[in-house]
Design an enzyme around this catalytic site. Structure first.
Site, PDB file in Angstrom:
ATOM      1  CE  LYS A  76      -3.136   2.355   2.912  1.00 33.75           C
ATOM      2  NZ  LYS A  76      -4.232   1.394   3.405  1.00 33.75           N
ATOM      3  CB  SER A 151      -7.080   3.786   2.791  1.00 33.90           C
ATOM      4  OG  SER A 151      -6.763   3.065   4.274  1.00 33.90           O
ATOM      5  CB  SER A 175      -7.852   1.226   6.130  1.00 32.54           C
ATOM      6  OG  SER A 175      -8.209   2.139   6.534  1.00 32.54           O
TER       7      SER A 175
HETATM    8  N1  GLN Z   1     -12.411   3.640   6.787  1.00 34.90           N
HETATM    9  C1  GLN Z   1     -12.045   4.613   7.911  1.00 34.90           C
HETATM   10  C2  GLN Z   1     -11.572   5.532   8.321  1.00 34.90           C
HETATM   11  O1  GLN Z   1     -11.910   6.692   6.996  1.00 34.90           O
HETATM   12  C3  GLN Z   1     -10.783   3.614   8.481  1.00 34.90           C
HETATM   13  C4  GLN Z   1      -8.972   4.254   7.814  1.00 34.90           C
HETATM   14  C5  GLN Z   1      -7.906   2.970   7.853  1.00 34.90           C
HETATM   15  O2  GLN Z   1      -8.222   2.384   8.905  1.00 34.90           O
HETATM   16  N2  GLN Z   1      -6.957   3.637   7.549  1.00 34.90           N
HETATM   17  O3  GLN Z   1     -10.640   6.352   9.076  1.00 34.90           O
END
Ligand code: GLN
Length: 473
Positions: A76, A151, A175
């Site tokens: 990532k 993400s 994420s």
């Molecule tokens: N969807 C969550 C957010 O937008 C989790 C993001 C993540 O785990 N990096 O904060």
């Protein structure tokens, strides 16, 4: 070469000489090219990966190859790989090159894994749909009108579509697990202190975890054994020894599993996910595991707690991107203040700005006590409540998401709707506990459903054991 679900099979054929690492890398490169419309990769290290494959083929011949010889891994775009671009999906890191390797990368390379490229993600890992990337959205491989989740969307799509065998993502509030659920792969968020964060771009440091995505638990367990454990560059990592998870995957042990009544009966849970959850419960009962039900009364506070604390931490972490030290600097500036102002205004996307503002607000002197401090206290209460449950049970079983993958643009205009899609994933991060999302059936349109098991600290072995039983029988 065909697609292999498990690295152990690839490893066996490499050792038998049925195919070479060069063939393996070529196979993934071909898929990356064929499926480039999914927008999963931001950079592909084609020549370098092929050259490395040749070196590892030599080592295999000499019997000197490492444990992960020929394992093709994607990263990532938040994990540092020395000499390679790193941007966290953001314009503000334009042309930034990592000066060093993240600890996880160092450990993978030492065991002869091959890094094939850098994967698209929401900007600074903030998002649940991968629509916040400054490189454009990633598409769901099952239905290209749908999001892959976020993400770590590019990483989940790459694993699901045979563009790499394993991917490393980051999980601050789901994420790794949420995109794993939307794309039909397995995703691990380990215990907070299990994997070093050295070389991971920080979002919410007290929540951030590097996680692993793969098609099965076996591959995840192998990779975790290599990348976990004590690190001189990250003092928050536990000094506990790292088990050889892989050798303990199978067990006849019977577990006690707790389901959360206020989740199972929630009116906002998609019907097909409810059906899948009940099916998994039946499967567990049929295999003589014990199932119990309990309420988690603080559930409704989990999401606000996360969004207050994570944005507060993000507002501090992202203050370093100011046009002085990294990446992008606005060209048309008069003095230092206008340089900061313009660089940050032009470099950050809308969601990142929203979170910096939210985080600055909850930390401001007038609101610190009513938001930040209160959320810290609630975090502790939530952690206590979850830990209390895990004294009586081995696991908590719940869905990973409230719905299957939604359409691109569906929640894009209303940030609160988007935040609600993290309802079941943030709990593990708020409590610092390990959780695995695994694919369990499909909805009526063929989109994957993900369920999730949560366990107590450092109980990854148990998590792998039960997940394996659920998906392999
Ligand atoms: N969807 C969550 C957010 O937008 C989790 C993001 C993540 O785990 N990096 O904060």
């Amino acid at each position: 070469m065909k697609s292999y679900t498990k690295y152990s099979e690839i490893n066996r054929y490499l050792n038998q000489g049925t195919f070479s690492c060069f063939d393996v890398v070529s196979f993934y490169l071909k898929n990356i090219k064929e499926k480039s419309h999914l927008n999963a990769f931001l950079s592909v290290y084609e020549d370098e990966a092929l050259a490395r494959a040749k070196e590892i083929d030599e080592k295999l011949k000499n019997g000197t190859a490492g444990k992960l010889a020929g394992l093709v891994v994607g990263l990532k775009d938040v994990i540092s790989y020395k000499g390679h671009p790193l941007q966290a999906g953001s314009k503000i890191l334009d042309s930034y090159i990592s000066p060093y390797n993240a600890t996880v990368v160092e450990r993978l390379l030492k065991e002869d894994a091959i890094i094939i490229g850098r994967q698209n993600c929401d900007e600074f890992a903030m998002g649940s749909s991968n629509e916040n990337s400054s490189f454009g959205p990633v598409l769901n491989p099952v239905n290209a009108e749908c999001v892959p989740g976020g993400s770590s969307g590019g990483s989940a799509v790459a694993v699901a579509s045979d563009m790499c065998q394993v991917a490393l993502g980051s999980d601050t509030g789901g994420s790794v697990r949420q995109p794993a659920a939307f794309c039909g792969v397995v995703g691990l968020k380990p215990t907070y202190s299990r994997i070093s964060r050295h070389g991971l771009i920080a979002y919410g440091s007290s929540f951030d975890c590097i996680g692993i995505l793969a098609k099965n638990v076996e591959d995840i367990s192998l990779v975790l054994s290599v990348i976990a454990g004590q690190d001189q560059f990250d003092s928050t990592v536990s000094h506990k020894p790292v088990p050889e998870y892989f050798s303990m995957l199978r067990t006849k042990k019977k577990f006690k599993i707790c389901c959360i009544s206020n989740i199972n009966e929630s009116p906002t849970l998609q019907t097909e996910i409810k059906v899948a959850l009940n099916k998994s419960i039946k499967q567990l009962i049929d295999s003589n595991h014990e199932i119990h039900y309990s309420d988690l009364p603080l559930l409704e506070y989990v999401l606000p707690t996360y969004y207050i604390l994570a944005t507060a931490e993000a507002s501090c972490n992202l203050s370093r991107f100011d046009g002085v030290r990294y990446g992008y600097r606005s060209s048309n500036t008069k003095d230092i203040m206008s340089m900061y102002f313009k660089t940050r205004s032009e470099g950050f996307g809308a969601e990142v700005k929203r979170r910096i503002l939210l985080g600055t607000f909850v930390l401001s002197s007038d609101y610190y006590d009513s938001y930040y401090l209160k959320a810290q206290k609630v975090r502790q209460l939530i952690r206590n409540q979850v830990k209390e449950l895990l004294k009586d049970y081995d696991f908590i079983l719940m869905p990973t998401t409230t719905t299957t993958a939604f359409k691109l643009g569906e929640h894009n205009t209303n940030p609160l709707e988007m935040y609600l899609s993290d309802l079941y994933s943030v709990q593990a991060n708020v409590a610092g506990l390990p959780a695995v999302s695994f694919p369990y059936g499909k909805d009526d349109t063929g989109l994957p459903i993900g369920l999730q098991l949560l366990a107590d600290e450092d109980e990854e072995t148990k998590l792998f054991q039960l997940t394996n039983q659920l998906i392999e029988t």
